[in-house]
Design a protein around this motif. Sequence first.
Motif, PDB file in Angstrom:
ATOM      1  N   TYR A  19       0.805  -1.217   0.000  1.00  0.00           N
ATOM      2  CA  TYR A  19       0.000   0.000   0.000  1.00  0.00           C
ATOM      3  C   TYR A  19       0.849   1.283   0.000  1.00  0.00           C
ATOM      4  N   ARG A  20       2.140   1.154   0.322  1.00  0.00           N
ATOM      5  CA  ARG A  20       3.024   2.322   0.311  1.00  0.00           C
ATOM      6  C   ARG A  20       3.803   2.444  -1.006  1.00  0.00           C
ATOM      7  N   GLU A  21       3.561   1.541  -1.932  1.00  0.00           N
ATOM      8  CA  GLU A  21       4.243   1.600  -3.230  1.00  0.00           C
ATOM      9  C   GLU A  21       3.515   2.571  -4.154  1.00  0.00           C
ATOM     10  N   ARG A  22       4.002   2.698  -5.385  1.00  0.00           N
ATOM     11  CA  ARG A  22       3.384   3.594  -6.362  1.00  0.00           C
ATOM     12  C   ARG A  22       2.049   3.027  -6.843  1.00  0.00           C
ATOM     13  N   HIS A  23       1.004   3.855  -6.741  1.00  0.00           N
ATOM     14  CA  HIS A  23      -0.307   3.514  -7.276  1.00  0.00           C
ATOM     15  C   HIS A  23      -0.860   4.782  -7.922  1.00  0.00           C
ATOM     16  N   CYS A  24      -0.671   4.895  -9.226  1.00  0.00           N
ATOM     17  CA  CYS A  24      -0.985   6.141  -9.927  1.00  0.00           C
ATOM     18  C   CYS A  24      -2.453   6.186 -10.333  1.00  0.00           C
ATOM     19  N   PRO A  25      -3.020   7.388 -10.423  1.00  0.00           N
ATOM     20  CA  PRO A  25      -4.432   7.505 -10.819  1.00  0.00           C
ATOM     21  C   PRO A  25      -4.625   7.165 -12.287  1.00  0.00           C
ATOM     22  N   PRO A  26      -5.781   6.593 -12.638  1.00  0.00           N
ATOM     23  CA  PRO A  26      -6.067   6.375 -14.058  1.00  0.00           C
ATOM     24  C   PRO A  26      -6.228   7.707 -14.772  1.00  0.00           C
ATOM     25  N   GLN A  27      -6.174   7.677 -16.093  1.00  0.00           N
ATOM     26  CA  GLN A  27      -6.198   8.902 -16.893  1.00  0.00           C
ATOM     27  C   GLN A  27      -7.395   9.790 -16.540  1.00  0.00           C
ATOM     28  N   PHE A  53      10.958  17.413   3.577  1.00  0.00           N
ATOM     29  CA  PHE A  53      11.984  18.127   4.341  1.00  0.00           C
ATOM     30  C   PHE A  53      13.366  17.905   3.734  1.00  0.00           C
ATOM     31  N   ALA A  54      13.656  16.655   3.331  1.00  0.00           N
ATOM     32  CA  ALA A  54      14.962  16.346   2.742  1.00  0.00           C
ATOM     33  C   ALA A  54      15.216  17.221   1.517  1.00  0.00           C
ATOM     34  N   LEU A  55      14.227  17.318   0.636  1.00  0.00           N
ATOM     35  CA  LEU A  55      14.391  18.094  -0.594  1.00  0.00           C
ATOM     36  C   LEU A  55      14.398  19.589  -0.320  1.00  0.00           C
ATOM     37  N   GLU A  56      13.639  20.042   0.654  1.00  0.00           N
ATOM     38  CA  GLU A  56      13.708  21.456   1.035  1.00  0.00           C
ATOM     39  C   GLU A  56      15.096  21.804   1.572  1.00  0.00           C
ATOM     40  N   ARG A  57      15.762  20.821   2.169  1.00  0.00           N
ATOM     41  CA  ARG A  57      17.123  21.027   2.674  1.00  0.00           C
ATOM     42  C   ARG A  57      18.154  21.001   1.550  1.00  0.00           C
ATOM     43  N   GLY A  58      17.756  20.527   0.368  1.00  0.00           N
ATOM     44  CA  GLY A  58      18.692  20.444  -0.752  1.00  0.00           C
ATOM     45  C   GLY A  58      19.419  19.121  -0.833  1.00  0.00           C
ATOM     46  N   VAL A  59      18.766  18.040  -0.396  1.00  0.00           N
ATOM     47  CA  VAL A  59      19.367  16.701  -0.378  1.00  0.00           C
ATOM     48  C   VAL A  59      18.600  15.800  -1.354  1.00  0.00           C
ATOM     49  N   PRO A  60      19.279  15.034  -2.208  1.00  0.00           N
ATOM     50  CA  PRO A  60      18.589  14.140  -3.142  1.00  0.00           C
ATOM     51  C   PRO A  60      17.720  13.128  -2.401  1.00  0.00           C
ATOM     52  N   ALA A  61      16.442  13.039  -2.766  1.00  0.00           N
ATOM     53  CA  ALA A  61      15.533  12.110  -2.101  1.00  0.00           C
ATOM     54  C   ALA A  61      14.304  11.880  -2.963  1.00  0.00           C
ATOM     55  N   VAL A  62      13.695  10.708  -2.812  1.00  0.00           N
ATOM     56  CA  VAL A  62      12.433  10.384  -3.476  1.00  0.00           C
ATOM     57  C   VAL A  62      11.537   9.664  -2.485  1.00  0.00           C
ATOM     58  N   ILE A  63      10.250   9.674  -2.768  1.00  0.00           N
ATOM     59  CA  ILE A  63       9.313   8.860  -1.998  1.00  0.00           C
ATOM     60  C   ILE A  63       9.459   7.420  -2.483  1.00  0.00           C
ATOM     61  N   GLY A  64       9.710   6.506  -1.570  1.00  0.00           N
ATOM     62  CA  GLY A  64       9.906   5.121  -1.976  1.00  0.00           C
ATOM     63  C   GLY A  64       9.898   4.189  -0.782  1.00  0.00           C
ATOM     64  N   VAL A  65       9.828   2.901  -1.058  1.00  0.00           N
ATOM     65  CA  VAL A  65       9.769   1.916   0.012  1.00  0.00           C
ATOM     66  C   VAL A  65      10.295   0.587  -0.526  1.00  0.00           C
ATOM     67  N   LEU A  66      10.894  -0.196   0.356  1.00  0.00           N
ATOM     68  CA  LEU A  66      11.231  -1.578   0.024  1.00  0.00           C
ATOM     69  C   LEU A  66      10.003  -2.418   0.335  1.00  0.00           C
ATOM     70  N   GLY A  67       9.294  -2.809  -0.710  1.00  0.00           N
ATOM     71  CA  GLY A  67       8.070  -3.571  -0.516  1.00  0.00           C
ATOM     72  C   GLY A  67       8.079  -4.836  -1.337  1.00  0.00           C
ATOM     73  N   SER A  68       7.284  -4.851  -2.425  1.00  0.00           N
ATOM     74  CA  SER A  68       7.227  -6.034  -3.280  1.00  0.00           C
ATOM     75  C   SER A  68       7.849  -5.785  -4.652  1.00  0.00           C
ATOM     76  N   ILE A  69       8.132  -4.519  -4.966  1.00  0.00           N
ATOM     77  CA  ILE A  69       8.649  -4.130  -6.277  1.00  0.00           C
ATOM     78  C   ILE A  69      10.137  -3.796  -6.181  1.00  0.00           C
ATOM     79  N   LYS A  70      10.888  -4.121  -7.222  1.00  0.00           N
ATOM     80  CA  LYS A  70      12.318  -3.813  -7.238  1.00  0.00           C
ATOM     81  C   LYS A  70      12.549  -2.305  -7.177  1.00  0.00           C
ATOM     82  N   MET A  71      13.654  -1.927  -6.589  1.00  0.00           N
ATOM     83  CA  MET A  71      14.004  -0.507  -6.520  1.00  0.00           C
ATOM     84  C   MET A  71      14.302   0.023  -7.928  1.00  0.00           C
TER      85      MET A  71
END
Length: 609
Positions: free
Chosen positions: A114-122, A246-264
């Motif tokens: 549930y924390r992985e990518r789930h994009c809205p349909p068109q 906060f990480a990106l506002e600080r100027g640090v490379p970061a993305v929303i992500g999780v180790l779940g069922s999908i490969k990084m």
Amino acid sequence: MANKFNAGDGRTRSHVSIFIVAGLCCFFYLLGAWQRSGFGKGDSIALEMTKSGENCNVLPNLNFETHHGGEAGIIDDSDSKATVYKPCHQRYTDYTPCQDQGRAMTFPRDNMIYRERHCPPQAEKLRCLIPAPEGYVTPFPWPKSRDYVPYANAPYKSLTVEKAIQNWIQYEGNVFRFPGGGTQFPQGADKYIDELASVIPIDNGTVRTALDTGCGVASWGAYLWKKNVIAMSFAPRDSHEAQVQFALERGVPAVIGVLGSIKMPYPSRAFDMAHCSRCLIPWGINDGLYMKEVDRVLRPGGYWVLSGPPINWKTNYKAWQRPLEDLKEEQRKIEDAAKLLCWEKRSEKGEIAVWQKTMDSDACLAKQESAGTTFCQSEDSDNVWYKKMEQCITPNKNANSEEIKPFPERLHAVPPRIISGSVSGVSAEAFLEDDKQWKKHVNAYRKAIPILDSGRYRNIMDMNAGFGGFAAALQSPKLWVMNVVPTIAKKNTLGVVYERGLVGIYHDWCEAFSTYPRTYDLIHANGVFSLYKDKCDFEDILLEMDRILRPEGAVIFRDEVDVLVKVKRMIGGMRWDSKMIDHEDGPLVPEKVLVAVKQYWVGNSTSSQ
């Protein structure tokens, strides 16, 4: 006399006729060249820039400085009117389309699905502009941004309470202050990194790229910067509200992500070091499934750091309020998985353990085969987009010959994947020519945007990075570049990007990027719209660019003139100012450059503020 005069007059008229014909020929030749250049397609700005003489690549009508207010002149020279996009409702201020909390809760919780990518349909995609919150200001320049973030930009105080004793973040007046602490380093990230440096060669350029799993507010990555190490940090959008923001506002490379069922979304053998500081990832479950995924992205000779539970469980099990036997079993599973992966433990001191992945991939492979190990059968270990993790080990084929130079030498050296022929159809000469061309392109950008690498733009994205030539030519301690390799790109080059000592990610631009709104200062789009011409709507890509671009941020488009004319018309309805300029080789080159600046506005403003 009369005849003599008439003959001379005839010769004069003949000379005049020849002159007129020659003049007309020249005129039509120049007209044809003008039309072939793309200016015959209705773009009067491009024509104006051509007429402006030797300073033709300077953009006097575009203001790249920050103001946080004031009317900005709209430049829209297209003949047809653009669709005008209205602001979204203020509830979408921090909208992340593919990590929407409401949609996430409809998916299973097993393996963090549930924390992985789930994009809205068109049909459910927003067709409006994401507003900035009231009071939004441009972040502080680096390195001040490492320690301070304006409260108005990310007005979430929950972490200041939840992590108060761990020194993550403090609220002071109208700013958040980041003391540099963390759950596992309350004494500060500097001291923690010094401990790691006693085991890992962080100071000499051997370790350049790092992966921080479950990064919190990314203080580890922020303080590694002074060591010339660049960390790719990720964390889910969960109860720790806005940690990646906060990480990106600080100027640090970061993305929303999780180790779940999908490969990084990273290539194999990419990182020199991977890190988990009390990241709450269950490393021992499923026969070390997550450790196998880290092994895939860790290069031979790379390091894995684990600090916090279960390390030193004998001493800390009471403080952690966990059963002693559970912690003991957890560490046993981790140790067994590490042995199977041919990771050698280099150190265990206090709550910090460090393993190193073997350099002898052939010997490791033989050992794993004799143990009956299951190897991943995919011929392309970098084909990871939306691919499920598998209970197998990724073999390090040809890895013994991949000797990576220390940084910064590796930045412009021919990468091992090019030398070994792993990138089909690309020679060392072709790579070096590409590197040369991007130095030329970036020099032209500097003339158009004099403050390009002054520190005004800290977080930069290259939407179609290729070999990372744009980022390499821009390289500076004042900035970093997120090198995106589209999943539909003709060549998979992200592994080359990492071998140069840069960072990046795979992504499909028909979907939203895994970041919060307003997290990039400058976006570079080279050939993106030609690449996606028949794949998805330009509107979707441009609205996503607007979502992730800060107010008063800039965009550099490089593409064919026909494509840019269409793009220019569309951004005329998005509160962006823009200007078209020639290719640095002159007006006859059909590829052009379009430079745009996003206006400053907040809330549901119907006009710029």
